[in-house]
Design a protein around this motif. Sequence first.
Motif, PDB file in Angstrom:
ATOM      1  N   LYS A  64      -7.288  18.259   9.669  1.00 16.37           N
ATOM      2  CA  LYS A  64      -7.286  18.779   8.307  1.00 16.37           C
ATOM      3  C   LYS A  64      -7.816  17.692   7.370  1.00 16.37           C
ATOM      4  N   LEU A  65      -9.050  17.852   6.950  1.00 16.65           N
ATOM      5  CA  LEU A  65      -9.682  16.818   6.137  1.00 16.65           C
ATOM      6  C   LEU A  65      -9.036  16.702   4.768  1.00 16.65           C
ATOM      7  N   ALA A  66      -8.688  17.853   4.172  1.00 14.60           N
ATOM      8  CA  ALA A  66      -8.043  17.810   2.863  1.00 14.60           C
ATOM      9  C   ALA A  66      -6.707  17.080   2.950  1.00 14.60           C
ATOM     10  N   GLY A  67      -5.938  17.328   4.033  1.00 17.35           N
ATOM     11  CA  GLY A  67      -4.667  16.647   4.222  1.00 17.35           C
ATOM     12  C   GLY A  67      -4.856  15.151   4.406  1.00 17.35           C
ATOM     13  N   LEU A  68      -5.875  14.761   5.171  1.00 21.37           N
ATOM     14  CA  LEU A  68      -6.154  13.343   5.370  1.00 21.37           C
ATOM     15  C   LEU A  68      -6.557  12.686   4.057  1.00 21.37           C
ATOM     16  N   TYR A  69      -7.369  13.379   3.242  1.00 19.53           N
ATOM     17  CA  TYR A  69      -7.801  12.818   1.963  1.00 19.53           C
ATOM     18  C   TYR A  69      -6.600  12.608   1.035  1.00 19.53           C
ATOM     19  N   ARG A  70      -5.709  13.607   0.961  1.00 16.85           N
ATOM     20  CA  ARG A  70      -4.528  13.475   0.115  1.00 16.85           C
ATOM     21  C   ARG A  70      -3.627  12.343   0.627  1.00 16.85           C
ATOM     22  N   HIS A  71      -3.499  12.255   1.951  1.00 15.33           N
ATOM     23  CA  HIS A  71      -2.666  11.200   2.543  1.00 15.33           C
ATOM     24  C   HIS A  71      -3.251   9.817   2.247  1.00 15.33           C
ATOM     25  N   GLN A  72      -4.555   9.683   2.367  1.00 18.62           N
ATOM     26  CA  GLN A  72      -5.205   8.399   2.089  1.00 18.62           C
ATOM     27  C   GLN A  72      -5.012   7.997   0.628  1.00 18.62           C
ATOM     28  N   ARG A  73      -5.172   8.959  -0.266  1.00 22.73           N
ATOM     29  CA  ARG A  73      -4.988   8.669  -1.692  1.00 22.73           C
ATOM     30  C   ARG A  73      -3.533   8.330  -1.995  1.00 22.73           C
ATOM     31  N   ALA A  74      -2.576   9.047  -1.362  1.00 21.89           N
ATOM     32  CA  ALA A  74      -1.165   8.770  -1.596  1.00 21.89           C
ATOM     33  C   ALA A  74      -0.812   7.348  -1.166  1.00 21.89           C
ATOM     34  N   LEU A  75      -1.380   6.893  -0.063  1.00 21.02           N
ATOM     35  CA  LEU A  75      -1.114   5.534   0.397  1.00 21.02           C
ATOM     36  C   LEU A  75      -1.711   4.498  -0.548  1.00 21.02           C
ATOM     37  N   PHE A  76      -2.869   4.798  -1.110  1.00 20.69           N
ATOM     38  CA  PHE A  76      -3.469   3.887  -2.084  1.00 20.69           C
ATOM     39  C   PHE A  76      -2.589   3.776  -3.328  1.00 20.69           C
ATOM     40  N   VAL A  77      -2.153   4.943  -3.831  1.00 18.89           N
ATOM     41  CA  VAL A  77      -1.276   4.935  -5.004  1.00 18.89           C
ATOM     42  C   VAL A  77       0.031   4.221  -4.688  1.00 18.89           C
TER      43      VAL A  77
END
Length: 305
Positions: free
Chosen positions: A124-137
């Motif tokens: 799930k690319l959208a899930g991975l993108y949200r997860h990556q952004r959440a870790l950055f934040v």
Amino acid sequence: MSRGEAMVDATSEVEAVRAAARWTVGAAAALLAAMLAGVQLSAVGRLEEFTAARGGGSVIAATAGLLGAGAVLWLAARVLVSPGWTLNRLAGLELTAPETWRTHWARLELESRQALLSPTRDLKLAGLYRHQRALFVASVELSEHGRTTVAGSLLDGEETTYRADHQGDEDRLNRRRALADALAARIVETIDVADTHRRYRVLVRALPWLGATAVLSIAAFIWATSPPVGVPVTAPTPVRVEFAGDRAALAEAGVPDGCAGVVVAGVAVGGTLVEPVVSSVERADCRVDRVRLPKRVAVVVPTTK
């Protein structure tokens, strides 16, 4: 195979494809140079030396040659330029155009490599993108506020809280973020390489047709812009003109109908002795002014007068 080895292999593979594309660019540029800078190009301005067919043919051939070579350059440039895919762009396709994404080449490519790209059953690319952004934040929050909570990972849904005063929490968060970044980078790299190969295949399929079009156009251009064979007329020359009786041929050459089958005196002012450009006002019904006379229309013989 390690990630570093995979990156080297992908880079070498793409560079080999782009090296072939650069050779194609050089060949197309040579064709354009032959069309634009060749000595035949200057002949287009000598319109009085050409028939309508040659003049029109030169324009058509030049246009076709330029379009063919230009298309080759454009397709090759698409291979040389990085496709520029990002995880955000891929996730946007997945979310905003699900019907298109279902059959999209990028999705099929990722599915074929899913075992190497994703730790989960469904990528799930959208899930991975949200997860990556959440870790950055979360990294920013931990450094500024000393505490942060991150939603579940790609493998489970449990929240994790990290505190700056807990030994090892910052390192664990950074490792988790590095893993997400590495996964996103592998996905983007896979799509960039696949897209470069797709563009190269399009170039290879089109090259025989576009290349043949460009080469044949240059040959046609050279023929169309070459003056008719024969000794050139460099000064006004008195001539005797014996017109053919074919009225259709006369009309096509721009000769009055009254010239059919007659003999008149005139002056050759251009062209060649085989197909001169002639002016004559000897007969009122057979006046020509700087008209090219092909052999099928008239026999032109120089006179001593």
